[in-house]
Scaffold this motif. Sequence first.
Motif, PDB file in Angstrom:
ATOM      1  N   ASP A 181       0.853  -1.189   0.000  1.00  0.00           N
ATOM      2  CA  ASP A 181       0.000   0.000   0.000  1.00  0.00           C
ATOM      3  C   ASP A 181       0.890   1.240   0.000  1.00  0.00           C
ATOM      4  N   TYR A 182       1.665   1.381  -1.064  1.00  0.00           N
ATOM      5  CA  TYR A 182       2.647   2.457  -1.134  1.00  0.00           C
ATOM      6  C   TYR A 182       2.135   3.607  -2.003  1.00  0.00           C
ATOM      7  N   LYS A 183       2.500   4.814  -1.600  1.00  0.00           N
ATOM      8  CA  LYS A 183       2.232   6.020  -2.379  1.00  0.00           C
ATOM      9  C   LYS A 183       3.577   6.611  -2.772  1.00  0.00           C
ATOM     10  N   LEU A 184       3.811   6.751  -4.065  1.00  0.00           N
ATOM     11  CA  LEU A 184       5.103   7.206  -4.570  1.00  0.00           C
ATOM     12  C   LEU A 184       4.941   8.503  -5.350  1.00  0.00           C
ATOM     13  N   SER A 185       6.022   9.255  -5.442  1.00  0.00           N
ATOM     14  CA  SER A 185       5.996  10.531  -6.144  1.00  0.00           C
ATOM     15  C   SER A 185       5.818  10.317  -7.641  1.00  0.00           C
ATOM     16  N   ILE A 186       5.316  11.347  -8.297  1.00  0.00           N
ATOM     17  CA  ILE A 186       5.097  11.259  -9.742  1.00  0.00           C
ATOM     18  C   ILE A 186       6.416  11.048 -10.479  1.00  0.00           C
ATOM     19  N   ASP A 187       7.517  11.641  -9.965  1.00  0.00           N
ATOM     20  CA  ASP A 187       8.816  11.479 -10.593  1.00  0.00           C
ATOM     21  C   ASP A 187       9.378  10.066 -10.427  1.00  0.00           C
ATOM     22  N   THR A 188       8.797   9.298  -9.518  1.00  0.00           N
ATOM     23  CA  THR A 188       9.180   7.893  -9.355  1.00  0.00           C
ATOM     24  C   THR A 188       8.262   6.978 -10.157  1.00  0.00           C
ATOM     25  N   GLN A 262      17.985   6.065 -13.962  1.00  0.00           N
ATOM     26  CA  GLN A 262      17.305   7.338 -13.702  1.00  0.00           C
ATOM     27  C   GLN A 262      16.755   7.370 -12.279  1.00  0.00           C
ATOM     28  N   LEU A 263      16.369   6.221 -11.772  1.00  0.00           N
ATOM     29  CA  LEU A 263      15.845   6.102 -10.399  1.00  0.00           C
ATOM     30  C   LEU A 263      16.965   5.875  -9.385  1.00  0.00           C
ATOM     31  N   ARG A 264      18.211   6.064  -9.825  1.00  0.00           N
ATOM     32  CA  ARG A 264      19.381   5.824  -8.974  1.00  0.00           C
ATOM     33  C   ARG A 264      19.364   4.385  -8.435  1.00  0.00           C
ATOM     34  N   GLY A 265      18.954   3.475  -9.306  1.00  0.00           N
ATOM     35  CA  GLY A 265      18.778   2.082  -8.894  1.00  0.00           C
ATOM     36  C   GLY A 265      19.722   1.127  -9.590  1.00  0.00           C
ATOM     37  N   THR A 266      19.585  -0.132  -9.235  1.00  0.00           N
ATOM     38  CA  THR A 266      20.359  -1.212  -9.847  1.00  0.00           C
ATOM     39  C   THR A 266      19.399  -2.227 -10.459  1.00  0.00           C
ATOM     40  N   LEU A 267      19.790  -2.774 -11.584  1.00  0.00           N
ATOM     41  CA  LEU A 267      18.968  -3.744 -12.309  1.00  0.00           C
ATOM     42  C   LEU A 267      19.696  -5.072 -12.377  1.00  0.00           C
ATOM     43  N   LEU A 268      19.050  -6.120 -11.867  1.00  0.00           N
ATOM     44  CA  LEU A 268      19.614  -7.465 -11.915  1.00  0.00           C
ATOM     45  C   LEU A 268      18.602  -8.410 -12.557  1.00  0.00           C
ATOM     46  N   GLN A 279      15.063  -7.827 -10.999  1.00  0.00           N
ATOM     47  CA  GLN A 279      15.011  -7.263  -9.646  1.00  0.00           C
ATOM     48  C   GLN A 279      15.613  -5.865  -9.719  1.00  0.00           C
ATOM     49  N   ILE A 280      14.784  -4.873  -9.402  1.00  0.00           N
ATOM     50  CA  ILE A 280      15.214  -3.479  -9.499  1.00  0.00           C
ATOM     51  C   ILE A 280      15.164  -2.849  -8.110  1.00  0.00           C
ATOM     52  N   THR A 281      16.314  -2.428  -7.623  1.00  0.00           N
ATOM     53  CA  THR A 281      16.401  -1.723  -6.347  1.00  0.00           C
ATOM     54  C   THR A 281      16.593  -0.246  -6.647  1.00  0.00           C
TER      55      THR A 281
END
Length: 294
Positions: A181-188, A262-268, A279-281
């Motif tokens: 039940d997460y609410k995230l920003s529009i930029d995310t 762009q999300l400052r994340g890692t993709l595996l 899996q995206i962190t």
Amino acid sequence: MHMEQRTVDNSQDKNRLLILKVINSLGALIAIALAAYYFFGGALLVPIALTALTAVFVTNLIMGASFTETLQHLNDLTKKLNEKETLLKEVHHRVKNNLQTVSSLLSLQSRSVGDEKIENIIRSSQHRVVSMSMVHEMLYKRDDYTSKIDFKPYVEELCEYLIRSVKGNTHNITTKMDLGDYKLSIDTVIPLGLIINETITNALKYGIPGDSHGEIEVNLVKKGANGYEMYLGDNGIGFPEDVSPKTTKSLGLKLIHNLSRQLRGTLLRDTSKKGTYYQITFEEVIEGFNTLDS
């Protein structure tokens, strides 16, 4: 803050001002009664009481004037905030309408071309536009304007649209989702929506071809104060492990990689399961994000 709550707060301020006026009126009546009592032979303590009442009365007058000015200032701020919220709502509404117009134009264009490859490219672009349009539509329909998106209904609606668009109303695709039940920003949400769009579109076109049975999975869990982990993919035929964003010519795979950055994340890629799973962190983007080329 909701408009209704601000209206209630203003009503409470007006009630406080009314109580202050009532106290002043009672004080004035008591002062008049004590003055009359004193001048007609009352107790010597009456002047002291009169002095105290006068001090209270003057203090309340000053406070009442200050309170009235503060209340007027709050009313002005509320009016300006309501105007900004109305304007923001109109902006989201117009952006949604413009994106839907672009989607309709792309749909018409795809039907007019005779080349299947070009038609698929145009339809893929249409899906990307729709994934962004849904975000602005959800913001437009909200009663508050915190620019936060309920992620679960957004993903459910997006997946339903993509499955219906690629496979039709009758299909053999099931979905498995655990989105919390997460609410995230529009930029995310916008880059996440595009990642989901690319992953599921590729799955429906190539991973689960034709009328084959298949399952689409999308999960999201919170990691730490501002981090999240999204796990998504399909149990289709998959693609070779040596294919990477650097070696492939697939725009979809390159977009997934760049949007994760762009999300400052890692993709595996999870190669332990049959099919294609990622899996995206990532971290929630609070401010504006970088372009795909940065």
